[in-house]
Design a protein around this motif. Structure first.
Motif, mmCIF file in Angstrom:
data_model
loop_
_atom_site.group_PDB
_atom_site.id
_atom_site.type_symbol
_atom_site.label_atom_id
_atom_site.label_comp_id
_atom_site.label_asym_id
_atom_site.label_seq_id
_atom_site.Cartn_x
_atom_site.Cartn_y
_atom_site.Cartn_z
ATOM 1 N N TYR A 123 -6.911 24.326 24.338
ATOM 2 C CA TYR A 123 -6.864 25.062 22.897
ATOM 3 C C TYR A 123 -5.671 24.554 22.267
ATOM 4 O O TYR A 123 -5.692 24.302 20.901
ATOM 5 N N ARG A 124 -4.634 24.538 22.905
ATOM 6 C CA ARG A 124 -3.216 24.174 22.197
ATOM 7 C C ARG A 124 -3.325 22.827 21.901
ATOM 8 O O ARG A 124 -2.641 22.329 20.944
ATOM 9 N N ALA A 125 -3.776 21.883 22.552
ATOM 10 C CA ALA A 125 -3.882 20.470 22.529
ATOM 11 C C ALA A 125 -4.680 20.378 21.121
ATOM 12 O O ALA A 125 -4.527 19.476 20.108
ATOM 13 N N ALA A 126 -5.924 21.083 21.020
ATOM 14 C CA ALA A 126 -6.737 21.024 19.847
ATOM 15 C C ALA A 126 -6.249 21.223 18.620
ATOM 16 O O ALA A 126 -6.177 20.747 17.308
ATOM 17 N N LEU A 127 -5.133 22.445 18.758
ATOM 18 C CA LEU A 127 -4.380 22.686 17.506
ATOM 19 C C LEU A 127 -3.444 22.089 16.946
ATOM 20 O O LEU A 127 -3.111 21.621 15.793
ATOM 21 N N ALA A 128 -2.695 21.409 18.011
ATOM 22 C CA ALA A 128 -1.611 20.401 17.781
ATOM 23 C C ALA A 128 -2.316 19.075 17.209
ATOM 24 O O ALA A 128 -1.729 18.605 16.158
ATOM 25 N N GLU A 129 -3.449 18.835 17.645
ATOM 26 C CA GLU A 129 -4.245 17.670 16.952
ATOM 27 C C GLU A 129 -4.628 17.981 15.473
ATOM 28 O O GLU A 129 -4.372 17.088 14.461
ATOM 29 N N ALA A 130 -4.853 19.227 15.303
ATOM 30 C CA ALA A 130 -5.167 19.688 13.788
ATOM 31 C C ALA A 130 -4.189 19.618 13.068
ATOM 32 O O ALA A 130 -4.344 19.250 11.905
ATOM 33 N N THR A 131 -2.785 20.143 13.638
ATOM 34 C CA THR A 131 -1.717 20.126 12.761
ATOM 35 C C THR A 131 -1.438 18.613 12.376
ATOM 36 O O THR A 131 -0.618 18.440 11.153
ATOM 37 N N ALA A 132 -1.497 17.566 13.414
ATOM 38 C CA ALA A 132 -1.053 16.485 13.083
ATOM 39 C C ALA A 132 -1.825 15.756 12.068
ATOM 40 O O ALA A 132 -1.560 14.993 11.256
ATOM 41 N N PHE A 133 -3.375 15.828 12.093
ATOM 42 C CA PHE A 133 -4.195 15.369 11.076
ATOM 43 C C PHE A 133 -3.743 16.233 9.903
ATOM 44 O O PHE A 133 -3.929 15.433 8.622
ATOM 45 N N GLN A 134 -3.473 17.641 9.675
ATOM 46 C CA GLN A 134 -3.039 18.238 8.568
ATOM 47 C C GLN A 134 -2.017 17.465 7.923
ATOM 48 O O GLN A 134 -1.891 17.372 6.707
ATOM 49 N N THR A 135 -0.881 17.146 9.026
ATOM 50 C CA THR A 135 0.316 16.560 8.248
ATOM 51 C C THR A 135 -0.076 15.232 7.647
ATOM 52 O O THR A 135 0.420 14.789 6.709
ATOM 53 N N GLN A 136 -1.003 14.377 8.323
ATOM 54 C CA GLN A 136 -1.362 13.195 7.681
ATOM 55 C C GLN A 136 -1.997 13.346 6.467
ATOM 56 O O GLN A 136 -1.723 12.814 5.439
ATOM 57 N N ALA A 137 -2.805 14.392 6.421
ATOM 58 C CA ALA A 137 -3.696 14.577 5.034
ATOM 59 C C ALA A 137 -2.606 15.026 4.071
ATOM 60 O O ALA A 137 -2.684 14.495 2.732
ATOM 61 N N GLN A 138 -1.540 15.726 4.337
ATOM 62 C CA GLN A 138 -0.618 16.012 3.279
ATOM 63 C C GLN A 138 0.193 14.903 2.990
ATOM 64 O O GLN A 138 0.724 14.628 1.720
ATOM 65 N N GLN A 139 0.515 14.082 3.742
ATOM 66 C CA GLN A 139 1.285 12.877 3.520
ATOM 67 C C GLN A 139 0.408 11.924 2.708
ATOM 68 O O GLN A 139 1.038 11.224 1.807
ATOM 69 N N ALA A 140 -0.917 11.610 2.810
ATOM 70 C CA ALA A 140 -1.871 11.018 2.088
ATOM 71 C C ALA A 140 -1.896 11.467 0.737
ATOM 72 O O ALA A 140 -2.060 10.965 -0.430
ATOM 73 N N ARG A 141 -1.937 12.837 0.692
ATOM 74 C CA ARG A 141 -1.971 13.506 -0.587
ATOM 75 C C ARG A 141 -0.545 13.250 -1.483
ATOM 76 O O ARG A 141 -1.080 13.222 -2.729
ATOM 77 N N ASP A 142 0.376 13.418 -0.917
ATOM 78 C CA ASP A 142 1.481 13.262 -1.623
ATOM 79 C C ASP A 142 1.626 11.661 -2.106
ATOM 80 O O ASP A 142 2.073 11.427 -3.181
ATOM 81 N N ALA A 143 1.280 10.775 -1.203
ATOM 82 C CA ALA A 143 1.261 9.339 -1.657
ATOM 83 C C ALA A 143 0.317 9.129 -2.680
ATOM 84 O O ALA A 143 0.514 8.398 -3.693
ATOM 85 N N GLY A 144 -0.826 9.931 -2.869
ATOM 86 C CA GLY A 144 -1.923 9.866 -3.605
ATOM 87 C C GLY A 144 -1.561 10.020 -4.928
ATOM 88 O O GLY A 144 -1.982 9.726 -5.978
ATOM 89 N N ALA A 145 -0.699 11.334 -5.001
ATOM 90 C CA ALA A 145 -0.273 11.997 -6.133
ATOM 91 C C ALA A 145 0.671 11.001 -6.780
ATOM 92 O O ALA A 145 0.690 10.747 -8.068
ATOM 93 N N THR A 146 1.665 10.274 -6.289
ATOM 94 C CA THR A 146 2.472 9.320 -6.524
ATOM 95 C C THR A 146 1.719 8.080 -7.229
ATOM 96 O O THR A 146 2.148 7.739 -8.232
#
Length: 628
Positions: A123-146
């Motif tokens: 469960y915790r590994a899946a949550l950590a993976e979700a957090t990592a992907f969410q971080t990637q998504a936010q980084q991509a959104r920020d780069a996309g906004a730029t």
């Protein structure tokens, strides 16, 4: 005379027994004829009279044999029944509330604990993976906004070029059209204007190309963000599926298995604390025994949310004012009303009891040690309700419970004006809470005076309630004096329990083998570290010294005044220091390197003064926490 009968040379067949076996031939008696001729029956057809001196043989008919067979069968059955009854009466009576001990309950409990611990890891590994992907998504959104902002700027520039081109005259657009044989003197100016026009066109074309590239890049970032968000959603779905799997398992647990699960803890504890822990464990197992005797398997939490639609045989549990208590029920069994807790609560409390004695470690969530929030996060996740290790988030995930409606398993929080929410544990009844609090140095049962801040996580809140104390920016201490032992904010004094250095009663300390003793949380952490060391080197840690009484400090200082502390000031006297051997006592060895790389994982520290470049280099000396 009639002709004599011919004697056959073939042997006559012998009479067979009832089973078909041929009896052995009898040796003829002396003086008897060995003739094989069969005796003729008497002429009158009667049997010959028996010889005198021998009783006549009794002839047993098949009916008589069957009669005796029935007699023997009845006799055997009666004997077996008597033995069974006597064996039953020989068993000691079972006291009311005592948990039955099936032969495989302990094995089932161990399997259950291991399965749920593994599920918590997934469960915790899946949550950590979700957090990592969410971080990637936010980084991509920020780069996309730029990138989108750059596209907008480029398009504005291209638009300005297009507007200027639209406003130019034909001569400005095509200067070469002005060449004329009649005006040879203007040729230079025309060619210059043509060059400028071509340069402007190239700049415009480059800008258009950059705009197109930026637009493609912005689209790529948008796609990457969407893919990362999809992956994060899939990981969260996987984590949710693990919780569903766990809830399905705990919903089928027999109370006898839960009782054995609660008793799996083997970590050392001081005598007085052990008595307190054992009494609380006995009460919990007694409750589970009552459930088992009544044939009640705790229902899922979802089945107890609506007091008007409880499972068959259960009724609402009401407080002193008659108000139904959400998330629990009651049943009439054995002539008494019995509170029925949800299956998730039974699992969480049993899991918490199984961790008794594990050391308090800052920001840890097991399995070798816990912070206060780390313990509650782990045991409730093992019960199928995922909690983070953040006190504020744990509070927000439950429904506040007034003191008059507290039930076993509710989360009871302590507050501090310096930190806000500061500590948390599982309510056990009365004023008792099971927690991993710094003031007990380990997972233990303790008293909490103020029970006013509590939530029930088996009842989801309609909306998160405001915490009872506002956050101050200072991290929670789990009831430890600031700064908390073992943190980088130290060093702190090793004094504890109100004892004097070197004068701590033996029963307040826990054994680590070989006659050595430490404060119980330090002992549990040392044992875990030694087990990990043994996995790496094949043997446990070699130890020469641990707790040192005042008289032992005096003796050591008399023999080694240069390298020992003044009696009454040594951290050995607080039972928080060890001296090691077996390679750890020499700098530069693999054993010392292992300690330097892993001891901190178990709360053990090599003091600055004892390091190779320290004031008094001692590779063998290690302390539990950062101490003065």
């Amino acid at each position: 005379m009639p002709a004599p009968r011919a004697q056959s040379t073939a042997p006559r067949p012998r009479p067979r027994t009832r089973t078909g076996a041929t009896p052995p031939a009898r040796r003829p008696a002396a003086g008897r004829s060995t003739s094989t001729a069969r005796p003729r029956p008497p002429a009158n057809g009667r049997r010959p009279a028996p010889r005198k001196g021998r009783p006549a043989p009794r002839t047993r008919t098949p009916g008589v044999l069957r009669h005796w067979g029935r007699r023997l069968a009845v006799l055997g059955s009666s004997t077996l029944a008597i033995i069974t009854v006597l064996a039953a009466f020989a068993q000691p009576p079972t006291e009311a509330g005592q948990v039955p001990q099936p032969t495989d309950a302990t094995g089932q409990a161990q399997t259950t604990a291991a399965t749920l611990a593994a599920a918590t890891t997934r469960y915790r590994a899946a949550l950590a993976e979700a957090t990592a992907f969410q971080t990637q998504a936010q980084q991509a959104r920020d780069a996309g906004a730029t990138a989108v902002a750059a596209v907008s700027a480029d398009r504005a520039t291209v638009g300005a070029y297009a507007d200027a081109a639209y406003r130019r005259t034909a001569d400005e657009r095509w200067p070469l059209a002005q060449l004329s044989v009649r005006s040879p003197g203007s040729t230079t100016d025309v060619l210059h204007a043509q060059g400028l026009a071509e340069q402007l066109t190239r700049a415009q074309d480059a800008q258009v190309a950059r705009t197109a590239t930026a637009a493609v890049r912005a689209a790529q970032f948008t796609d990457a963000a969407r893919d990362a968000e999809s992956a994060a959603a899939a990981a969260r779905a996987e984590a949710a599926a693990v919780l569903v799997e766990v809830r399905g398992l705990v919903a089928t647990l027999d109370p006898t298995v839960s009782a054995q699960w609660a008793a799996l803890g083997t970590s050392p504890t001081a005598t007085a604390q052990q008595e307190r822990n054992s009494a609380a464990l006995a009460d919990w197992q007694g409750y589970l025994g009552l459930l088992s005797a009544a044939g009640i398997t705790p229902p899922p939490a979802a089945a107890l949310l609506d007091a008007g639609a409880l499972p068959e045989g259960l009724a609402p549990l009401r407080d002193g004012t008659g108000t139904p208590i959400a998330g629990v029920a009651t049943a009439f069994a054995g002539g008494r009303l019995l509170t029925v807790l949800p299956a998730e609560t039974v699992a969480a409390v049993s899991a918490a009891f199984s961790q008794l004695g594990k050391p308090y470690l800052v920001d840890r969530d097991g399995p070798d040690g816990y912070s206060c929030a780390g313990l509650t996060s782990t045991v409730w996740t093992q019960a199928g309700i995922g909690l983070t290790s953040d006190l504020a988030q744990q509070w927000a995930q439950g429904t506040p419970v007034p003191v008059g409606q507290l039930q076993v398993g509710d989360l009871v929080f302590s507050t501090d004006p310096r930190t806000g929410l500061d500590d948390v544990g599982l309510y056990l009844g009365g004023s008792s809470v099971l927690s991993a609090s710094a003031d007990r140095w380990q997972v233990a049962v303790r008293d909490v005076v103020d029970l006013s801040a509590a939530v029930r996580v088996t009842v989801p809140p309609a909306s998160p309630a405001a915490p009872p104390a506002a956050a101050t920016g200072v991290p929670p201490t789990c009831s430890a004096p600031l700064p908390a032992p073992g943190t980088t904010a130290g060093p702190v004094s090793g004094a504890w329990g109100g004892w004097s250095n070197g004068q701590i009663p033996r029963e307040e300390l826990c054994s680590i083998g070989g006659g050595h003793r430490l404060r119980c949380d330090a002992a549990a952490a040392y044992n875990a570290m030694s087990a990990a060391y043994a996995a790496a080197f094949g043997t446990p840690l070699c130890i020469t010294d641990s707790y040192r009484s005042l008289s032992a400090q005096v003796d050591a200082h008399h023999r080694k005044p240069r390298i020992t502390a003044v009696p009454g000031t040594s951290n050995h006297g607080w039972a928080l220091a060890v001296d090691l051997c077996g390679g750890v006592n020499v700098f530069g060895t693999a054993q010392t390197a292992w300690m330097q790389g892993h001891a901190g994982d178990y709360g053990w520290v090599h003091p600055d003064w004892a390091q190779a470049d320290g004031q008094n280099p001692e590779p063998w000396h290690w302390e539990y926490g950062s101490l003065t």
